[in-house]
Write an enzyme that holds these catalytic residues in place. Structure first.
Site, PDB file in Angstrom:
ATOM      1  N   ASP A  54       0.826  -1.208   0.000  1.00  0.00           N
ATOM      2  CA  ASP A  54       0.000   0.000   0.000  1.00  0.00           C
ATOM      3  C   ASP A  54       0.859   1.257   0.000  1.00  0.00           C
ATOM      4  O   ASP A  54       0.676   2.166  -0.803  1.00  0.00           O
ATOM      5  CB  ASP A  54      -0.891   0.028   1.250  1.00  0.00           C
ATOM      6  CG  ASP A  54      -2.180  -0.748   1.093  1.00  0.00           C
ATOM      7  OD1 ASP A  54      -2.894  -0.518   0.113  1.00  0.00           O
ATOM      8  OD2 ASP A  54      -2.470  -1.576   1.958  1.00  0.00           O
ATOM      9  N   GLU A  79      -4.526   7.203   0.989  1.00  0.00           N
ATOM     10  CA  GLU A  79      -5.138   6.584   2.175  1.00  0.00           C
ATOM     11  C   GLU A  79      -4.125   6.405   3.291  1.00  0.00           C
ATOM     12  O   GLU A  79      -4.433   6.567   4.470  1.00  0.00           O
ATOM     13  CB  GLU A  79      -5.730   5.217   1.807  1.00  0.00           C
ATOM     14  CG  GLU A  79      -6.281   4.473   3.005  1.00  0.00           C
ATOM     15  CD  GLU A  79      -6.806   3.089   2.660  1.00  0.00           C
ATOM     16  OE1 GLU A  79      -7.386   2.455   3.548  1.00  0.00           O
ATOM     17  OE2 GLU A  79      -6.619   2.647   1.512  1.00  0.00           O
ATOM     18  N   ASP A 153      -6.066   5.401  -3.758  1.00  0.00           N
ATOM     19  CA  ASP A 153      -6.249   4.228  -2.889  1.00  0.00           C
ATOM     20  C   ASP A 153      -5.340   3.153  -3.465  1.00  0.00           C
ATOM     21  O   ASP A 153      -5.647   2.553  -4.487  1.00  0.00           O
ATOM     22  CB  ASP A 153      -7.696   3.758  -2.876  1.00  0.00           C
ATOM     23  CG  ASP A 153      -7.950   2.728  -1.781  1.00  0.00           C
ATOM     24  OD1 ASP A 153      -6.953   2.169  -1.267  1.00  0.00           O
ATOM     25  OD2 ASP A 153      -9.118   2.473  -1.446  1.00  0.00           O
ATOM     26  N   ILE A 155      -4.295   0.044  -2.651  1.00  0.00           N
ATOM     27  CA  ILE A 155      -4.913  -1.281  -2.817  1.00  0.00           C
ATOM     28  C   ILE A 155      -6.240  -1.249  -2.071  1.00  0.00           C
ATOM     29  O   ILE A 155      -6.286  -1.400  -0.846  1.00  0.00           O
ATOM     30  CB  ILE A 155      -4.033  -2.428  -2.281  1.00  0.00           C
ATOM     31  CG1 ILE A 155      -2.674  -2.455  -2.962  1.00  0.00           C
ATOM     32  CG2 ILE A 155      -4.749  -3.774  -2.507  1.00  0.00           C
ATOM     33  CD1 ILE A 155      -1.767  -3.565  -2.476  1.00  0.00           C
ATOM     34  N   ASP A 156      -7.326  -1.027  -2.809  1.00  0.00           N
ATOM     35  CA  ASP A 156      -8.653  -1.078  -2.214  1.00  0.00           C
ATOM     36  C   ASP A 156      -9.025  -2.539  -2.000  1.00  0.00           C
ATOM     37  O   ASP A 156      -8.628  -3.406  -2.775  1.00  0.00           O
ATOM     38  CB  ASP A 156      -9.660  -0.394  -3.140  1.00  0.00           C
ATOM     39  CG  ASP A 156     -11.022  -0.244  -2.505  1.00  0.00           C
ATOM     40  OD1 ASP A 156     -11.084   0.234  -1.359  1.00  0.00           O
ATOM     41  OD2 ASP A 156     -12.027  -0.610  -3.144  1.00  0.00           O
ATOM     42  N   THR A 158      -8.157  -4.325   0.796  1.00  0.00           N
ATOM     43  CA  THR A 158      -6.917  -4.935   1.284  1.00  0.00           C
ATOM     44  C   THR A 158      -7.163  -6.305   1.898  1.00  0.00           C
ATOM     45  O   THR A 158      -6.339  -7.205   1.763  1.00  0.00           O
ATOM     46  CB  THR A 158      -6.233  -4.012   2.319  1.00  0.00           C
ATOM     47  OG1 THR A 158      -6.122  -2.701   1.769  1.00  0.00           O
ATOM     48  CG2 THR A 158      -4.854  -4.513   2.679  1.00  0.00           C
ATOM     49  N   ASP A 303     -11.734   5.953  -1.732  1.00  0.00           N
ATOM     50  CA  ASP A 303     -12.492   4.810  -2.239  1.00  0.00           C
ATOM     51  C   ASP A 303     -13.341   5.176  -3.453  1.00  0.00           C
ATOM     52  O   ASP A 303     -13.494   4.376  -4.378  1.00  0.00           O
ATOM     53  CB  ASP A 303     -13.451   4.264  -1.166  1.00  0.00           C
ATOM     54  CG  ASP A 303     -12.739   3.668   0.027  1.00  0.00           C
ATOM     55  OD1 ASP A 303     -11.826   2.855  -0.173  1.00  0.00           O
ATOM     56  OD2 ASP A 303     -13.114   4.010   1.161  1.00  0.00           O
TER      57      ASP A 303
END
Length: 380
Positions: A54, A79, A153, A155-156, A158, A303
Site C-alpha cells: 500500500d 489513504e 487508494d 490497494i482497495d 486490502t 475509495d
C-alpha cells in the site's frame, strides 16, 4: 489532460506490478502486514491492515506525478501514512528516491535488511511497464494541472488482497469476493468544486495467463468534464422491460432495515453482497448491478473518487445518501447531493475527516436512483 491520463494509466500498471510481486513472495508477504491503529483505523472492521505494498504504491504514484506535474505536488492525497514500522520496532518514512539503488537501500531498512526483497520492490517501482494503448491524443479539456488534485487508494479491498482467494471470472457475472476485488484507484478532482473529473482503475488480478500461470490485470478509465464524457467502458445496455426489479449491491454488514426497504424495488434475489467499495462501484460501471447502496459512513474519498469519475462519464454518479433522504423526492437528481472531494470535515480527526459520512448511492441511471431514494425515505 491527455498527458495526465497517460501518466496515471502508466503508474496504475506499475502499482499493479508491485501488488502482484508482493503476493508472489509468500515469506515477504507475511512480513509486510501490520495492523492499523488509532485514528488511521477504519472503524468498520475489527482488523484493518496496512501493507508495505500500500505505502510503496502510494508513494510511487505521488513521486511520478510530482516529477511530471510539479504544480500538483501539494494536492496528491492517499489513504496511507508513509510511516512504516519494521520487525525491529523502528519507524521508517517510506519514500521513492531518485535512483533504484537508493530506494532499495531505504526499503531494506523496512524489510529488516532483506536486500533481495528490497531490490525486487525497488526494481518494480523504477521500471516502466509495458506500453498501455489508449487513444487520448485527441483529448482536449480546458483544465490545467494546477486546478486539479488527486486521491489515491493504493490497494482497495486490502482484506481480499491479504486472503488471496482466486476466482476465475466470467464475462457478465458478478463475483462477490476474491483477489479480483483488490483494485488500484486513482481519482482526479477539481480543487475549486471537488468534482471528480478523471478516474483510473487498475485490477491487478483479473485473469491468469494459461502459459505461465502469472496474473494479468485490466485497466479502466474515464473523463467527465462539462460536455466531455469519455469512458473505456461502454454504457451498459438497458434491461428489457420484462425484467422486473433493480439489482442492488450491498455490503454484507448493511443494516437489516435497508435490506428490507430495498426489497420493494428489487426483484427476487436482486440484493447482491460483495467486497470492496471500489469493486462494488466497478460492478455498477460494468453493468453487473444497477446500484450500490451504503447507509454507513464507512467509505472514504480515496475509495470513491476514481470510480465516481467513470460513472459520471457514463451518465451516472455517486450521491450522499443522507442528503438525498433529507430533500424532497426531486433531491435524488439535485447536483448538490453528488459527493465532492476537496474539503475535509473539520469536526473529525485522522482518516474520519475524509469519510463519506452520509453513506452513498452509486448509480448509472437517475430514474433508478429515484426509485432507491423513494424506497429508503422514512426507513433510515
Amino acid at each position: 489532460m491527455a498527458d495526465l491520463l497517460k501518466l496515471l494509466l502508466r503508474v496504475g500498471e506499475k502499482a499493479a506490478n508491485v501488488a502482484r510481486l508482493c503476493r508472489q513472495e509468500a515469506p515477504l508477504f507475511q512480513l509486510l502486514v501490520q495492523e492499523k491503529t488509532g485514528e488511521d483505523k477504519n472503524k468498520k472492521f475489527v482488523q484493518d491492515f496496512k501493507t508495505l505494498a500500500d505505502v510503496v504504491i502510494q508513494e510511487m504514484i505521488r513521486h511520478d506525478v510530482r516529477v511530471q506535474f510539479p504544480e500538483m505536488a501539494g494536492f496528491i492525497h492517499g489513504e496511507e501514512s508513509n510511516m512504516f514500522e519494521n520487525g525491529l520496532g523502528e519507524s521508517v518514512t517510506v519514500t521513492v528516491c531518485t535512483t533504484e539503488e537508493e530506494t532499495a537501500k531505504l526499503l531494506a531498512t523496512v524489510l529488516d535488511g532483506d536486500q533481495t526483497a528490497a531490490s525486487l520492490l525497488a526494481r518494480a517501482i523504477h521500471q516502466d511497464p509495458a506500453t498501455i494503448e489508449v487513444s487520448t491524443d485527441s483529448l482536449t479539456i480546458p483544465l490545467k494541472p494546477s486546478e486539479l488534485g488527486i486521491w489515491i487508494d493504493p490497494i482497495d479491498a486490502t482484506s481480499q488482497y491479504i486472503k488471496g482467494r482466486e476466482e476465475v471470472l466470467e464475462e457478465g457475472r458478478l463475483f462477490p469476493s476474491g483477489l479480483h476485488c483488490a483494485l488500484v484507484l486513482i481519482g482526479v478532482y477539481l480543487r475549486s468544486t471537488g468534482e471528480p473529473v478523471m478516474g483510473v482503475i487498475n485490477q491487478p488480478f483479473n485473469n491468469k495467463d494459461p502459459a505461465d500461470r502469472g496474473w494479468r490485470g485490466k485497466h479502466y478509465w474515464g473523463v467527465s468534464c462539462g460536455s466531455i464524457n469519455i469512458c473505456s467502458e461502454s454504457r451498459p445496455r438497458n434491461r428489457s422491460e420484462g425484467q422486473r426489479g433493480l439489482s442492488v449491491v450491498l455490503s454484507s454488514s448493511e443494516k437489516q432495515g435497508v435490506k428490507e426497504a430495498l426489497t420493494s424495488v428489487c426483484g427476487p434475489d436482486k440484493l447482491i453482497y460483495a467486497s470492496g467499495a471500489g469493486h462494488k462501484i466497478l460492478c455498477i460501471i460494468q453493468g453487473l448491478a444497477d446500484a450500490y447502496v451504503l447507509s454507513e459512513g464507512s467509505t472514504f474519498k480515496w475509495d470513491s473518487c476514481a470510480p465516481h469519475a467513470l460513472l459520471r462519464a457514463l451518465g451516472g454518479g455517486v450521491v450522499d445518501l443522507a442528503m438525498c433522504l433529507q430533500q424532497s423526492d426531486s433531491g435524488a437528481q439535485d447536483p448538490s447531493t453528488e459527493l465532492t472531494y476537496h474539503l475535509p470535515r473539520t469536526d473529525r480527526k485522522g482518516a474520519e475527516r475524509w469519510a463519506n459520512h452520509g453513506g452513498l448511492v452509486a448509480y448509472r441511471d437517475s430514474s433508478q436512483l429515484r426509485s432507491i431514494i423513494g424506497a429508503l425515505k422514512g426507513k433510515l
